[in-house]
Design a protein around this motif. Structure first.
Motif, mmCIF file in Angstrom:
data_model
loop_
_atom_site.group_PDB
_atom_site.id
_atom_site.type_symbol
_atom_site.label_atom_id
_atom_site.label_comp_id
_atom_site.label_asym_id
_atom_site.label_seq_id
_atom_site.Cartn_x
_atom_site.Cartn_y
_atom_site.Cartn_z
ATOM 1 N N MET A 188 -34.618 -1.121 14.854
ATOM 2 C CA MET A 188 -33.677 -1.828 13.636
ATOM 3 C C MET A 188 -34.667 -2.750 13.165
ATOM 4 O O MET A 188 -34.572 -2.629 11.876
ATOM 5 C CB MET A 188 -32.347 -2.457 14.252
ATOM 6 N N LEU A 189 -35.316 -3.518 13.632
ATOM 7 C CA LEU A 189 -36.292 -4.421 13.035
ATOM 8 C C LEU A 189 -37.192 -3.845 12.213
ATOM 9 O O LEU A 189 -37.434 -4.301 11.337
ATOM 10 C CB LEU A 189 -36.981 -5.241 14.010
ATOM 11 N N ILE A 190 -37.925 -2.836 12.850
ATOM 12 C CA ILE A 190 -38.841 -2.005 12.161
ATOM 13 C C ILE A 190 -38.274 -1.591 10.522
ATOM 14 O O ILE A 190 -38.952 -1.340 9.615
ATOM 15 C CB ILE A 190 -39.478 -1.131 13.051
ATOM 16 N N GLN A 191 -37.181 -0.927 10.952
ATOM 17 C CA GLN A 191 -36.587 -0.289 9.712
ATOM 18 C C GLN A 191 -36.150 -1.123 8.783
ATOM 19 O O GLN A 191 -36.372 -1.042 7.746
ATOM 20 C CB GLN A 191 -35.162 0.464 10.113
ATOM 21 N N GLU A 192 -35.795 -2.511 9.118
ATOM 22 C CA GLU A 192 -35.403 -3.746 8.207
ATOM 23 C C GLU A 192 -36.727 -4.002 7.388
ATOM 24 O O GLU A 192 -36.684 -4.406 6.123
ATOM 25 C CB GLU A 192 -34.831 -4.847 8.944
ATOM 26 N N LYS A 193 -37.729 -4.166 8.148
ATOM 27 C CA LYS A 193 -38.963 -4.465 7.706
ATOM 28 C C LYS A 193 -39.303 -3.582 6.655
ATOM 29 O O LYS A 193 -40.042 -3.844 5.579
ATOM 30 C CB LYS A 193 -40.182 -4.917 8.743
ATOM 31 N N ALA A 194 -39.253 -2.225 7.009
ATOM 32 C CA ALA A 194 -39.775 -1.173 6.131
ATOM 33 C C ALA A 194 -39.080 -1.144 5.002
ATOM 34 O O ALA A 194 -39.566 -0.935 3.845
ATOM 35 C CB ALA A 194 -39.541 0.352 6.940
ATOM 36 N N LYS A 195 -37.762 -1.432 5.056
ATOM 37 C CA LYS A 195 -36.765 -1.400 3.659
ATOM 38 C C LYS A 195 -37.414 -2.573 2.887
ATOM 39 O O LYS A 195 -37.266 -2.326 1.559
ATOM 40 C CB LYS A 195 -35.488 -1.421 4.118
ATOM 41 N N SER A 196 -37.445 -3.622 3.518
ATOM 42 C CA SER A 196 -37.892 -4.757 2.635
ATOM 43 C C SER A 196 -39.221 -4.746 1.909
ATOM 44 O O SER A 196 -39.394 -5.064 0.914
ATOM 45 C CB SER A 196 -37.781 -6.000 3.813
ATOM 46 N N LEU A 197 -40.178 -4.276 2.636
ATOM 47 C CA LEU A 197 -41.445 -4.091 2.225
ATOM 48 C C LEU A 197 -41.356 -3.006 1.113
ATOM 49 O O LEU A 197 -41.972 -3.386 -0.172
ATOM 50 C CB LEU A 197 -42.515 -3.468 3.126
ATOM 51 N N TYR A 198 -40.501 -1.966 1.230
ATOM 52 C CA TYR A 198 -40.416 -1.049 0.194
ATOM 53 C C TYR A 198 -39.853 -1.369 -1.217
ATOM 54 O O TYR A 198 -40.306 -1.224 -2.136
ATOM 55 C CB TYR A 198 -39.407 0.152 0.845
ATOM 56 N N GLU A 199 -38.749 -2.431 -1.102
ATOM 57 C CA GLU A 199 -38.131 -3.008 -2.219
ATOM 58 C C GLU A 199 -39.043 -3.682 -2.938
ATOM 59 O O GLU A 199 -39.082 -3.675 -4.218
ATOM 60 C CB GLU A 199 -37.016 -3.650 -1.659
ATOM 61 N N ASP A 200 -39.882 -4.582 -2.147
ATOM 62 C CA ASP A 200 -40.847 -5.474 -2.646
ATOM 63 C C ASP A 200 -42.080 -4.893 -3.360
ATOM 64 O O ASP A 200 -42.383 -5.146 -4.813
ATOM 65 C CB ASP A 200 -41.518 -6.667 -1.609
ATOM 66 N N LEU A 201 -42.449 -3.710 -2.873
ATOM 67 C CA LEU A 201 -43.433 -2.852 -3.529
ATOM 68 C C LEU A 201 -42.943 -1.997 -4.818
ATOM 69 O O LEU A 201 -43.644 -1.898 -5.774
ATOM 70 C CB LEU A 201 -44.216 -1.914 -2.451
ATOM 71 N N LYS A 202 -41.567 -1.743 -4.635
ATOM 72 C CA LYS A 202 -41.162 -1.068 -5.852
ATOM 73 C C LYS A 202 -40.949 -1.914 -7.053
ATOM 74 O O LYS A 202 -41.170 -1.524 -7.963
ATOM 75 C CB LYS A 202 -39.602 -0.584 -5.261
ATOM 76 N N LYS A 203 -40.666 -3.329 -6.838
ATOM 77 C CA LYS A 203 -40.666 -4.173 -7.732
ATOM 78 C C LYS A 203 -41.886 -4.452 -8.448
ATOM 79 O O LYS A 203 -42.290 -4.537 -9.498
ATOM 80 C CB LYS A 203 -40.019 -5.558 -7.483
ATOM 81 N N LYS A 204 -42.979 -4.344 -7.662
ATOM 82 C CA LYS A 204 -44.254 -4.772 -8.073
ATOM 83 C C LYS A 204 -45.078 -3.482 -8.790
ATOM 84 O O LYS A 204 -45.619 -3.729 -9.819
ATOM 85 C CB LYS A 204 -45.237 -4.688 -6.731
ATOM 86 N N HIS A 205 -44.458 -2.118 -8.287
ATOM 87 C CA HIS A 205 -44.902 -0.933 -9.058
ATOM 88 C C HIS A 205 -43.847 -0.567 -10.047
ATOM 89 O O HIS A 205 -43.119 0.332 -9.531
ATOM 90 C CB HIS A 205 -45.520 0.170 -8.360
ATOM 91 N N ARG A 206 -43.466 -1.088 -11.099
ATOM 92 C CA ARG A 206 -42.239 -0.574 -11.813
ATOM 93 C C ARG A 206 -42.211 0.927 -11.933
ATOM 94 O O ARG A 206 -41.165 1.513 -12.193
ATOM 95 C CB ARG A 206 -42.257 -1.439 -13.047
ATOM 96 N N GLU A 207 -43.068 1.326 -12.378
ATOM 97 C CA GLU A 207 -43.168 2.885 -12.816
ATOM 98 C C GLU A 207 -42.595 3.706 -11.758
ATOM 99 O O GLU A 207 -42.228 4.905 -12.110
ATOM 100 C CB GLU A 207 -44.760 3.204 -13.109
ATOM 101 N N GLU A 208 -42.747 3.247 -10.544
ATOM 102 C CA GLU A 208 -42.350 4.235 -9.494
ATOM 103 C C GLU A 208 -41.074 4.066 -8.979
ATOM 104 O O GLU A 208 -40.311 4.413 -7.784
ATOM 105 C CB GLU A 208 -43.257 4.459 -8.393
ATOM 106 N N SER A 209 -40.258 3.116 -9.730
ATOM 107 C CA SER A 209 -39.017 2.611 -9.146
ATOM 108 C C SER A 209 -37.888 3.660 -9.084
ATOM 109 O O SER A 209 -36.741 3.385 -8.541
ATOM 110 C CB SER A 209 -38.453 1.271 -9.967
ATOM 111 N N GLU A 210 -38.048 4.708 -9.838
ATOM 112 C CA GLU A 210 -36.835 5.779 -9.988
ATOM 113 C C GLU A 210 -37.157 6.643 -8.752
ATOM 114 O O GLU A 210 -38.096 6.844 -8.031
ATOM 115 C CB GLU A 210 -37.052 6.761 -11.107
ATOM 116 N N GLY A 211 -36.025 7.435 -8.392
ATOM 117 C CA GLY A 211 -36.138 8.438 -7.298
ATOM 118 C C GLY A 211 -35.130 8.080 -6.129
ATOM 119 O O GLY A 211 -34.286 7.135 -6.465
ATOM 120 N N SER A 212 -35.086 8.794 -5.295
ATOM 121 C CA SER A 212 -34.190 8.702 -4.226
ATOM 122 C C SER A 212 -34.564 7.344 -3.624
ATOM 123 O O SER A 212 -35.489 7.064 -3.165
ATOM 124 C CB SER A 212 -34.055 9.893 -3.271
#
Length: 154
Positions: free
Chosen positions: A88-112
């Motif tokens: 659960m901790l790893i999954q939450e960290k992964a989601k958090s990192l993913y969301e932060d990076l998605k904001k950083k790379h705006r061009e890839e924010s679309e998709g599932s």
């Protein structure tokens, strides 16, 4: 089979059997047997589905690749500090990192949306060569109230 087809093609293009045999480091009589069975070989090749068509793969985007690299580094750091890791901790960290990076790379924010499933985690462990990572189970001992309050505190 692939080598046999290449040998047949080279002979049909006019190359000498002796030269072909030398390039594959085999006896020229072996090439003769391949040519003798040319029809069977070519029939078999046409009837077989190519291996590449049976492999299903998904190319991860730049955000996902970067997230997995960062997550791998974070997990290794946690292990060095002897911090127990839960799925659960790893999954939450992964989601958090993913969301932060998605904001950083705006061009890839679309998709599932990325949901860090159990299947993703096991494939991630394989891709990142983290076979020695021990994940402690929490299903029976999880404190759901504390788990809900944790993201707010974080």
């Amino acid at each position: 089979m692939e080598t046999k087809v290449k040998i047949i093609e080279r002979v049909e293009q006019g190359e000498k059997m002796v030269d072909i045999a030398r390039s594959y480091n085999m006896n020229h009589s072996t090439n003769g047997m391949i040519l003798k069975n040319k029809d069977k070989i070519m029939e078999h090749v046409k009837s077989v589905v190519p291996m590449m068509s049976t492999i299903i793969s998904k190319k991860h985007g730049k955000v996902m690749e970067e997230m997995e690299k960062l997550l791998s580094v974070w997990m290794q750091d946690q292990q060095q500090h002897q911090v127990p890791l839960s799925l659960m901790l790893i999954q939450e960290k992964a989601k958090s990192l993913y969301e932060d990076l998605k904001k950083k790379h705006r061009e890839e924010s679309e998709g599932s949306p990325f949901n860090a499933s159990h299947g993703w985690f096991h494939r991630f462990k394989t891709r990142a060569d983290l076979h020695n990572v021990k994940v402690s189970g929490e299903a029976a001992s999880a404190d759901t109230v504390a788990a809900r309050q944790f993201p707010e505190m974080l």
